[in-house]
Design a protein around this motif. Structure first.
Motif, PDB file in Angstrom:
ATOM      1  N   PRO A  29       0.830  -1.205   0.000  1.00  0.00           N
ATOM      2  CA  PRO A  29       0.000   0.000   0.000  1.00  0.00           C
ATOM      3  C   PRO A  29       0.868   1.259   0.000  1.00  0.00           C
ATOM      4  CG  PRO A  29      -0.852  -1.587   1.573  1.00  0.00           C
ATOM      5  CD  PRO A  29       0.491  -2.108   1.117  1.00  0.00           C
ATOM      6  N   ARG A  30       0.532   2.203  -0.843  1.00  0.00           N
ATOM      7  CA  ARG A  30       1.336   3.438  -0.941  1.00  0.00           C
ATOM      8  C   ARG A  30       1.417   4.154   0.398  1.00  0.00           C
ATOM      9  NH1 ARG A  30       0.791   9.039  -2.695  1.00  0.00           N
ATOM     10  NH2 ARG A  30       2.462   9.569  -4.172  1.00  0.00           N
ATOM     11  N   ALA A  31       0.293   4.183   1.118  1.00  0.00           N
ATOM     12  CA  ALA A  31       0.266   4.866   2.415  1.00  0.00           C
ATOM     13  C   ALA A  31       1.233   4.222   3.401  1.00  0.00           C
ATOM     14  CB  ALA A  31      -1.155   4.853   2.986  1.00  0.00           C
ATOM     15  N   VAL A  32       1.370   2.894   3.319  1.00  0.00           N
ATOM     16  CA  VAL A  32       2.308   2.195   4.208  1.00  0.00           C
ATOM     17  C   VAL A  32       3.750   2.575   3.860  1.00  0.00           C
ATOM     18  CG1 VAL A  32       3.217  -0.073   4.844  1.00  0.00           C
ATOM     19  CG2 VAL A  32       0.744   0.283   4.667  1.00  0.00           C
ATOM     20  N   ALA A  33       4.048   2.651   2.578  1.00  0.00           N
ATOM     21  CA  ALA A  33       5.405   3.024   2.163  1.00  0.00           C
ATOM     22  C   ALA A  33       5.737   4.441   2.616  1.00  0.00           C
ATOM     23  CB  ALA A  33       5.539   2.897   0.646  1.00  0.00           C
ATOM     24  N   ILE A  34       4.762   5.372   2.468  1.00  0.00           N
ATOM     25  CA  ILE A  34       4.994   6.749   2.913  1.00  0.00           C
ATOM     26  C   ILE A  34       5.217   6.781   4.423  1.00  0.00           C
ATOM     27  CG2 ILE A  34       3.884   8.992   3.220  1.00  0.00           C
ATOM     28  CD1 ILE A  34       2.578   8.605   0.492  1.00  0.00           C
ATOM     29  N   ALA A  35       4.379   6.051   5.166  1.00  0.00           N
ATOM     30  CA  ALA A  35       4.524   6.028   6.621  1.00  0.00           C
ATOM     31  C   ALA A  35       5.867   5.456   7.036  1.00  0.00           C
ATOM     32  CB  ALA A  35       3.383   5.225   7.242  1.00  0.00           C
ATOM     33  N   GLN A  36       6.333   4.417   6.330  1.00  0.00           N
ATOM     34  CA  GLN A  36       7.626   3.807   6.646  1.00  0.00           C
ATOM     35  C   GLN A  36       8.769   4.793   6.410  1.00  0.00           C
ATOM     36  OE1 GLN A  36       8.415   0.146   4.546  1.00  0.00           O
ATOM     37  NE2 GLN A  36      10.603   0.219   4.991  1.00  0.00           N
ATOM     38  N   GLY A  37       8.741   5.459   5.264  1.00  0.00           N
ATOM     39  CA  GLY A  37       9.773   6.441   4.979  1.00  0.00           C
ATOM     40  C   GLY A  37       9.757   7.595   5.948  1.00  0.00           C
ATOM     41  N   TRP A  38       8.562   8.019   6.328  1.00  0.00           N
ATOM     42  CA  TRP A  38       8.406   9.160   7.244  1.00  0.00           C
ATOM     43  C   TRP A  38       8.904   8.809   8.638  1.00  0.00           C
ATOM     44  CZ3 TRP A  38       7.565  14.018   5.975  1.00  0.00           C
ATOM     45  CH2 TRP A  38       7.187  14.923   6.956  1.00  0.00           C
ATOM     46  N   PRO A  53       7.029  -3.873  -4.829  1.00  0.00           N
ATOM     47  CA  PRO A  53       8.089  -3.747  -3.805  1.00  0.00           C
ATOM     48  C   PRO A  53       9.210  -2.807  -4.237  1.00  0.00           C
ATOM     49  CG  PRO A  53       7.392  -6.031  -3.972  1.00  0.00           C
ATOM     50  CD  PRO A  53       6.700  -5.300  -5.084  1.00  0.00           C
ATOM     51  N   ASP A  54       9.600  -2.871  -5.504  1.00  0.00           N
ATOM     52  CA  ASP A  54      10.662  -1.982  -5.982  1.00  0.00           C
ATOM     53  C   ASP A  54      10.223  -0.521  -5.928  1.00  0.00           C
ATOM     54  OD1 ASP A  54      12.354  -4.087  -6.411  1.00  0.00           O
ATOM     55  OD2 ASP A  54      11.975  -4.215  -8.580  1.00  0.00           O
ATOM     56  N   ALA A  55       8.971  -0.270  -6.349  1.00  0.00           N
ATOM     57  CA  ALA A  55       8.466   1.108  -6.321  1.00  0.00           C
ATOM     58  C   ALA A  55       8.350   1.607  -4.885  1.00  0.00           C
ATOM     59  CB  ALA A  55       7.115   1.190  -7.031  1.00  0.00           C
ATOM     60  N   ALA A  56       7.880   0.747  -3.994  1.00  0.00           N
ATOM     61  CA  ALA A  56       7.767   1.137  -2.587  1.00  0.00           C
ATOM     62  C   ALA A  56       9.136   1.466  -2.014  1.00  0.00           C
ATOM     63  CB  ALA A  56       7.100   0.020  -1.796  1.00  0.00           C
ATOM     64  N   SER A  57      10.123   0.659  -2.364  1.00  0.00           N
ATOM     65  CA  SER A  57      11.478   0.918  -1.892  1.00  0.00           C
ATOM     66  C   SER A  57      12.006   2.238  -2.434  1.00  0.00           C
ATOM     67  CB  SER A  57      12.390  -0.238  -2.326  1.00  0.00           C
ATOM     68  OG  SER A  57      13.718  -0.007  -1.914  1.00  0.00           O
ATOM     69  N   GLU A  58      11.699   2.519  -3.700  1.00  0.00           N
ATOM     70  CA  GLU A  58      12.122   3.795  -4.281  1.00  0.00           C
ATOM     71  C   GLU A  58      11.464   4.971  -3.573  1.00  0.00           C
ATOM     72  OE1 GLU A  58      11.757   6.304  -8.469  1.00  0.00           O
ATOM     73  OE2 GLU A  58      11.534   4.108  -8.510  1.00  0.00           O
ATOM     74  N   LEU A  59      10.160   4.830  -3.283  1.00  0.00           N
ATOM     75  CA  LEU A  59       9.449   5.912  -2.600  1.00  0.00           C
ATOM     76  C   LEU A  59      10.056   6.178  -1.226  1.00  0.00           C
ATOM     77  CD1 LEU A  59       5.621   6.448  -2.543  1.00  0.00           C
ATOM     78  CD2 LEU A  59       6.960   6.696  -0.464  1.00  0.00           C
ATOM     79  N   VAL A  60      10.315   5.102  -0.470  1.00  0.00           N
ATOM     80  CA  VAL A  60      10.946   5.259   0.846  1.00  0.00           C
ATOM     81  C   VAL A  60      12.304   5.938   0.701  1.00  0.00           C
ATOM     82  CG1 VAL A  60      11.948   4.004   2.795  1.00  0.00           C
ATOM     83  CG2 VAL A  60       9.722   3.316   1.889  1.00  0.00           C
ATOM     84  N   GLY A  61      13.038   5.557  -0.331  1.00  0.00           N
ATOM     85  CA  GLY A  61      14.344   6.163  -0.562  1.00  0.00           C
ATOM     86  C   GLY A  61      14.262   7.636  -0.889  1.00  0.00           C
ATOM     87  N   ARG A  62      13.248   8.025  -1.657  1.00  0.00           N
ATOM     88  CA  ARG A  62      13.079   9.444  -1.994  1.00  0.00           C
ATOM     89  C   ARG A  62      12.842  10.273  -0.727  1.00  0.00           C
ATOM     90  NH1 ARG A  62      11.888  11.532  -6.982  1.00  0.00           N
ATOM     91  NH2 ARG A  62      12.230  10.118  -8.733  1.00  0.00           N
ATOM     92  N   ILE A  63      12.018   9.757   0.170  1.00  0.00           N
ATOM     93  CA  ILE A  63      11.772  10.477   1.423  1.00  0.00           C
ATOM     94  C   ILE A  63      13.047  10.555   2.251  1.00  0.00           C
ATOM     95  CG2 ILE A  63      10.496  10.402   3.602  1.00  0.00           C
ATOM     96  CD1 ILE A  63       8.142   9.190   2.074  1.00  0.00           C
ATOM     97  N   ALA A  64      13.789   9.437   2.295  1.00  0.00           N
ATOM     98  CA  ALA A  64      15.048   9.430   3.062  1.00  0.00           C
ATOM     99  C   ALA A  64      16.050  10.426   2.492  1.00  0.00           C
ATOM    100  CB  ALA A  64      15.638   8.017   3.074  1.00  0.00           C
TER     101      ALA A  64
END
Length: 430
Positions: A18-27, A73-84
């Motif tokens: 879920p996109r929201a989960v990826a954002i929350a993880q990165g945040w 999973p790859d996109a979620a990892s990229e999103l988390v990386g962008r926030i980081a």
């Protein structure tokens, strides 16, 4: 009936994030530094996602694989990386937001939602300047807040500026100022019951009773009290002018909120600029009418147009005696409550009790404590003036909230400036 979902489809569904989960993880990985941009559960505020993360960090328009409700999973990892990757800028954004909110309070701007107005600008400041420092934060934040406020109310102020800068219009407006001041006349105090009405109204403040503001309005007690301001130094003692007597204003063509004169010393343009810049409600006003009304207002009692506003100013002038370190012969409930709030402030007690070199309170704030009645009345006049321009008369039921709120505003401003001054001293010592 047998399911038509294939094994490959099921595997794909399980593999998405879920996109929201990826954002929350990165945040969450950013830690406490972004707390002011987060909700109670530690996730980014909806406005943080809408105004900062999506358009400035994740950029789903340019990266459509990061836009869906579910990500690979790859996109979620990229999103988390962008926030980081933007962690430093996002932490600095949070600190700039605190600085801009402090500047907003100091400038007494209340229009609009600060998150909507400031989030994206704070990210821009973070990219340009990094983390705010005491040497740059206060001035940069104030300038930014003023710029945003002026652009919000740009329509009416732009039209007003065009009128006052037009030679023919300026001549006509100068003539209107002369005519208004030549014909001005202030009523004399002929109401023997005025003192009793003032006492009763202030005594009802802070109680379940409603102050009888209507009686004061009906007797024009506020206008009558304003006639005393024509006496030498009367308005100057109240902190409303630097002149022996209030004078006819200039029309004016420029203004700056950082260097505004006292209320009665402002040009017509400065009065309108101070009240209307940054007001979303100001965009529909007719510039010519606003100017005409303001010119007429300058020549009236307390330089206000509404008798109700004048009555509130009169009551405020009386109630603010409670802020002076003298015994009151006949205090009302308003006096007692205002004095109680003022005397509870630790920095006020230190200024009154200790010599300047022992109090630890900067001289500028010491001076404001000693002249708090003048500062209180200046702020009250600004409030009444602004309410008139927005056609928001003060009802009797809100009288105490207004008088008490002005003191709260004064105290919050002084606390903020004291905190900044002490922080600078601490950094300097280090």
């Amino acid at each position: 009936m047998a399911s038509t979902t294939s094994g490959a489809d099921l595997t794909s569904a399980i593999a998405t994030v879920p996109r929201a989960v990826a954002i929350a993880q990165g945040w969450a990985a950013l830690g406490a530094g972004v707390e002011v941009l987060s909700n109670g559960s530690g996730r980014p505020l909806a406005r943080t996602i809408k105004l900062i993360l999506d358009p400035l960090v994740i950029r789903p328009v340019q990266n459509p694989h990061l836009a869906g409700l579910s990500l690979t999973p790859d996109a979620a990892s990229e999103l988390v990386g962008r926030i980081a990757d933007e962690g430093g800028a996002l932490t600095a954004t949070a600190q700039w937001f605190v600085a801009l909110k402090s500047a907003r309070r100091a400038l007494r701007i209340s229009d609009g939602n600060p998150q909507e107005k400031y989030f994206q600008r704070c990210f821009e400041l973070a990219r340009l300047h990094g983390v705010p420092t005491p040497a740059t934060a206060e001035r940069t934040a104030a300038d930014t807040v003023q710029e945003i406020a002026q652009s919000s109310g740009e329509n009416v102020m732009t039209r007003i500026r065009e009128l006052v800068q037009d030679a023919d219009e300026a001549d006509r407006l100068h003539s209107e100022i002369l005519a208004a001041w030549r014909s001005r006349g202030l009523p004399q105090n002929t109401t023997s019951d005025a003192a009793a009405l003032v006492f009763d109204a202030l005594n009802a403040c802070g109680t379940e009773a409603t102050p009888d503001l209507e009686a004061l309005v009906a007797t024009c007690a506020g206008s009558a009290a304003a006639s005393a301001l024509e006496s030498p130094d009367a308005a100057r003692v109240l902190g409303l002018t630097t002149l022996v007597r209030p004078g006819m204003p200039e029309l004016g063509t420029t203004a700056s909120k950082r260097s505004l004169p006292l209320p009665f010393d402002r040009s017509v343009y400065e009065r309108l600029f101070a009240a209307l810049s940054g007001s979303t409600a100001a965009t529909d006003l007719d510039a010519a009418e606003v100017l005409a009304d303001e010119i007429a207002r300058t020549a009236q009692g307390w330089e206000l147009a509404d008798e109700r506003s004048r009555a509130v100013m009169m009551l405020g002038a009386e109630a603010a005696h409670a802020l002076e370190p003298v015994a009151l012969l006949r205090p009302t409930n308003a006096h007692r409550l205002l004095r109680g709030r003022w005397d509870r402030e630790a920095y006020v007690r230190r200024v009154r009790r200790l010599p300047a070199d022992l109090s630890g309170v900067p001289e500028a704030i010491r001076a404001d404590v000693h002249t708090v009645r003048q500062g209180y009345l200046r702020r009250l006049w600004v409030r009444m003036h602004g309410r008139e321009l927005r056609d928001l008369p003060t009802p009797a039921s809100e009288l105490w909230d207004t008088l008490d709120g002005i003191l709260r505003s004064v105290v919050m401003d002084q606390r903020h400036r004291l905190k900044l001054a002490l922080a600078r001293d601490t950094e300097g010592a280090a």
